[in-house]
Design an enzyme around this catalytic site. Structure first.
Site, PDB file in Angstrom:
ATOM      1  N   LYS A 189       1.865   8.436 -10.283  1.00  8.93           N
ATOM      2  CA  LYS A 189       3.140   8.452  -9.548  1.00  8.93           C
ATOM      3  C   LYS A 189       3.589   7.023  -9.256  1.00  8.93           C
ATOM      4  O   LYS A 189       2.948   6.300  -8.504  1.00  8.93           O
ATOM      5  CB  LYS A 189       3.020   9.196  -8.219  1.00  8.93           C
ATOM      6  CG  LYS A 189       4.411   9.412  -7.607  1.00  8.93           C
ATOM      7  CD  LYS A 189       4.407   9.701  -6.141  1.00  8.93           C
ATOM      8  CE  LYS A 189       4.531   8.488  -5.268  1.00  8.93           C
ATOM      9  NZ  LYS A 189       5.855   7.841  -5.282  1.00  8.93           N
ATOM     10  N   CYS A 297       0.266  -8.431  -2.695  1.00  8.13           N
ATOM     11  CA  CYS A 297      -0.813  -8.108  -1.760  1.00  8.13           C
ATOM     12  C   CYS A 297      -1.749  -9.301  -1.561  1.00  8.13           C
ATOM     13  O   CYS A 297      -2.303  -9.490  -0.491  1.00  8.13           O
ATOM     14  CB  CYS A 297      -1.576  -6.891  -2.242  1.00  8.13           C
ATOM     15  SG  CYS A 297      -2.027  -7.007  -3.963  1.00  8.13           S
TER      16      CYS A 297
HETATM   17  P1  NDP Z   1       3.249   2.676   0.620  1.00  5.17           P
HETATM   18  O1  NDP Z   1       1.809   2.476   0.819  1.00  5.17           O
HETATM   19  O2  NDP Z   1       3.945   3.701   1.429  1.00  5.17           O
HETATM   20  O3  NDP Z   1       3.564   3.005  -0.908  1.00  5.17           O
HETATM   21  C1  NDP Z   1       2.669   2.892  -1.983  1.00  5.17           C
HETATM   22  C2  NDP Z   1       2.727   4.137  -2.870  1.00  5.17           C
HETATM   23  O4  NDP Z   1       2.172   5.262  -2.169  1.00  5.17           O
HETATM   24  C3  NDP Z   1       4.135   4.563  -3.251  1.00  5.17           C
HETATM   25  O5  NDP Z   1       4.111   5.122  -4.548  1.00  5.17           O
HETATM   26  C4  NDP Z   1       4.418   5.611  -2.208  1.00  5.17           C
HETATM   27  O6  NDP Z   1       5.446   6.476  -2.558  1.00  5.17           O
HETATM   28  C5  NDP Z   1       3.102   6.334  -2.135  1.00  5.17           C
HETATM   29  N1  NDP Z   1       2.865   7.095  -0.910  1.00  5.17           N
HETATM   30  C6  NDP Z   1       3.504   7.012   0.285  1.00  5.17           C
HETATM   31  N2  NDP Z   1       2.946   7.867   1.169  1.00  5.17           N
HETATM   32  C7  NDP Z   1       1.936   8.498   0.526  1.00  5.17           C
HETATM   33  C8  NDP Z   1       0.967   9.470   0.908  1.00  5.17           C
HETATM   34  N3  NDP Z   1       0.928   9.949   2.146  1.00  5.17           N
HETATM   35  N4  NDP Z   1       0.053   9.888  -0.011  1.00  5.17           N
HETATM   36  C9  NDP Z   1       0.062   9.374  -1.252  1.00  5.17           C
HETATM   37  N5  NDP Z   1       0.951   8.464  -1.674  1.00  5.17           N
HETATM   38  C10 NDP Z   1       1.866   8.010  -0.797  1.00  5.17           C
HETATM   39  O7  NDP Z   1       3.966   1.287   0.805  1.00  5.17           O
HETATM   40  P2  NDP Z   1       5.463   1.022   1.284  1.00  5.17           P
HETATM   41  O8  NDP Z   1       6.320   0.990   0.108  1.00  5.17           O
HETATM   42  O9  NDP Z   1       5.863   1.939   2.399  1.00  5.17           O
HETATM   43  O10 NDP Z   1       5.318  -0.433   1.900  1.00  5.17           O
HETATM   44  C11 NDP Z   1       4.893  -0.603   3.245  1.00  5.17           C
HETATM   45  C12 NDP Z   1       4.084  -1.837   3.421  1.00  5.17           C
HETATM   46  O11 NDP Z   1       2.900  -1.699   2.662  1.00  5.17           O
HETATM   47  C13 NDP Z   1       4.715  -3.095   2.905  1.00  5.17           C
HETATM   48  O12 NDP Z   1       5.534  -3.692   3.846  1.00  5.17           O
HETATM   49  C14 NDP Z   1       3.520  -3.927   2.592  1.00  5.17           C
HETATM   50  O13 NDP Z   1       3.084  -4.586   3.756  1.00  5.17           O
HETATM   51  C15 NDP Z   1       2.481  -2.922   2.171  1.00  5.17           C
HETATM   52  N6  NDP Z   1       2.342  -2.808   0.712  1.00  5.17           N
HETATM   53  C16 NDP Z   1       1.245  -3.345   0.148  1.00  5.17           C
HETATM   54  C17 NDP Z   1       1.086  -3.282  -1.221  1.00  5.17           C
HETATM   55  C18 NDP Z   1      -0.087  -3.875  -1.866  1.00  5.17           C
HETATM   56  O14 NDP Z   1      -0.084  -4.068  -3.077  1.00  5.17           O
HETATM   57  N7  NDP Z   1      -1.128  -4.164  -1.160  1.00  5.17           N
HETATM   58  C19 NDP Z   1       2.084  -2.687  -2.095  1.00  5.17           C
HETATM   59  C20 NDP Z   1       3.181  -2.069  -1.396  1.00  5.17           C
HETATM   60  C21 NDP Z   1       3.287  -2.157  -0.046  1.00  5.17           C
HETATM   61  P3  NDP Z   1       6.961   6.079  -2.169  1.00  5.17           P
HETATM   62  O15 NDP Z   1       7.236   4.762  -2.785  1.00  5.17           O
HETATM   63  O16 NDP Z   1       7.736   7.112  -2.790  1.00  5.17           O
HETATM   64  O17 NDP Z   1       7.004   6.050  -0.667  1.00  5.17           O
END
Ligand code: NDP
Length: 485
Positions: A189, A297
């Protein structure tokens, strides 16, 4: 004189043509080798964050669609992929890698449109690395007996993979390439705001003649991700994203027997000692925090600079940041593109407000922001203490927090004073000091006199709240293999 200097450095626009991308009005799910609508017919929009232009509609996969995708992956695993000789699997991966190279320009432009990152980065970093991860893992497919897991390690089965929006296609490559090389099948996904490159990747799987069901792509929002990682038919879950969602996934997977790897957030320290080559260090600080708008990240979001050179480093840093060009991500001269979404922009603004309220001092260059789209000027916080939220929390934007230190011990103590442990950088001319520091840092990746360098042969992952498991290299294969008995 100053005016003249500015004129010398003015650049004419150099926009990359978007004609190489043929956007469809609507994209469907990719299940069992075919594009298929979601059973509910539900769709979501995906936008260009640089100007809020509507790009396309994408299907939202619900529970029945996730069921279909997992069932297709299971059939493909049991019927064809799991038992296929590694050398044969490798051929498919090599073919995919070559097609990725052939379609690299199209994918770079598409990724820039959907994500907002500069074309310079998608073209020169994301896409070459995407192909490199497939080539590297293609090479492993027939050598798994030598991966250090016994003479004939077995694949785990069906992998449920959820990826974020900051490196959409690269994260896909990090997940899919090792899984397939090891004989697993996948349901992936992509993030809600960046689904398009994964759907073009699905076309590439068709073009490569990959057997149906080996790769399945289900688009949707968090609910789709939750349904996928919670699906009883998945044998392994791999997630990259926020620590909050990572925790939720760890709870949902606990006790199910599913394998789990989590690659979560970070608050990387970039340590600059007084003997470092300062101009090089400044380049490393800039790429550490402003590469990909800081949506990284492993970003070097905390600069730890030795007190005796702090003034000088900050002066050179400000001068360098003033030269960064923010604007149209499709312009080949652009250094800083758009913030990926309105939500992310709001999160950045919130934390930056908190930094100012807690007493840190912020500085940004004179930098006009485009009127439409989601934008944030590069920002440097000084006067930051360990207790400030901008020193502790992941901002995931172009915002650097600067702290100082006097002794190497203090540098290490401050660098390790974080709930995270993903990356760090050490800048010094002395090898002994570099090794002394690296040995004491609790971070999965430590760069010396450089930053943000990636290689498919090198394992990547974190400590503490940055997650567990490794991706890349021989270590990354372990997540997708079961030890030979
Ligand atoms: P998320 O952790 O929400 O998103 C990452 C992925 O997980 C997306 O595909 C998201 O879908 C999906 N997802 C969301 N909720 C669930 C769930 N309950 N179960 C399984 N999958 C899920 O990150 P955000 O985009 O909300 O970003 C929030 C913060 O996270 C950022 O500000 C940053 O600080 C951090 N972040 C860190 C990353 C890293 O590489 N370490 C990458 C991205 C974010 P969908 O996009 O549809 O919500």
């Amino acid at each position: 004189m100053e005016e003249q200097a500015h004129r010398i450095f003015e650049y004419a626009p150099a926009p990359e043509s978007r004609s190489v991308v043929r956007l469809r009005t609507a994209y469907e799910l990719f299940i069992d080798g075919e594009f298929t609508p979601a059973e509910s017919g539900e769709r979501m929009d995906t936008l260009n964050p640089a100007d809020e232009e509507h790009l396309a509609q994408v299907s939202v996969a619900g529970d029945p669609d996730v069921d279909r995708a997992v069932a297709a992956a299971r059939r493909a695993f049991e019927g064809v992929w799991g038992a296929m000789p590694g050398a044969e699997r490798g051929k498919y991966l090599f073919r995919i890698a070559r097609i990725l190279q052939e379609r690299a320009r199209e994918l770079a432009v598409l990724e820039t449109l959907d994500n907002g990152k500069p074309i310079k980065e998608t073209r020169d970093v994301d896409l070459p690395l995407v192909a490199a991860y497939f080539f590297y893992h293609a090479g492993w497919a027939d050598k798994l007996d030598y991966a250090g897991m016994g003479p004939a390690p077995r694949p785990v089965g069906v992998a449920a993979q959820v990826i974020p929006w900051n490196f959409p296609l690269l994260m896909l490559a990090w997940k899919i390439a090792p899984a397939l090389a090891a004989g697993n099948t996948v349901v992936l996904k992509p993030a809600e705001t960046t689904p398009l490159s994964a759907l073009v990747f699905a076309e590439i799987c068709q073009e490569a003649g990959l057997p149906p069901g080996v790769v399945n792509i289900v688009t949707g929002a968090g609910g789709t991700g939750r349904a996928l990682v919670g699906h009883p038919g998945a044998d392994k879950v791999a997630f990259t994203g926020s620590t909050a969602v990572g925790r939720e996934i760890a709870r949902s997977v606990a006790g199910t027997g599913k394998r789990l790897t989590l690659e979560l957030g970070g608050k990387g320290a970039n340590i600059v000692y007084d003997d470092a080559a300062l101009d090089q260090a400044v380049e490393g600080i800039v790429s550490g925090i402003f590469f990909n708008q800081g949506h990284v990240c492993c970003a070097g979001s905390r600069l730890l600079v030795q007190e005796s050179v702090a003034e000088e480093v900050l002066e050179r840093l400000r001068a360098r940041i003033e030269r960064l060009r923010l604007g149209d991500p499709l312009d080949k001269n652009t250094d800083i593109g758009a913030i990926n979404s309105a939500e992310q922009l709001e999160r950045i603004r919130d934390l930056v407000r908190a930094g100012a309220e807690e007493g840190a001092e912020s500085w940004s260059p004179q930098c006009p922001l485009p009127e439409k789209g989601y934008w944030f000027a590069p920002t440097v916080f000084t006067g930051v203490t360990q207790a400030h939220r901008v020193a502790r929390e992941e901002i995931f934007g172009p915002v650097l927090s600067v702290l100082t230190f006097r002794t190497p011990d203090e540098a290490v103590a401050k660098a390790n004073n974080t709930p995270y442990g993903l990356s760090a950088g050490v800048w010094t001319e002395k090898g002994s000091r570099m090794l002394w520091t690296a040995e004491r840092l609790r971070a999965g990746v430590i760069w010396s006199n450089t930053f943000n360098k990636f290689d498919p042969a090198s394992p990547f992952g974190g400590y503490k709240e940055s997650g567990y498991g490794r991706e890349g290299g021989r270590h990354g294969l372990e997540a997708y293999l079961v030890h030979a008995a």
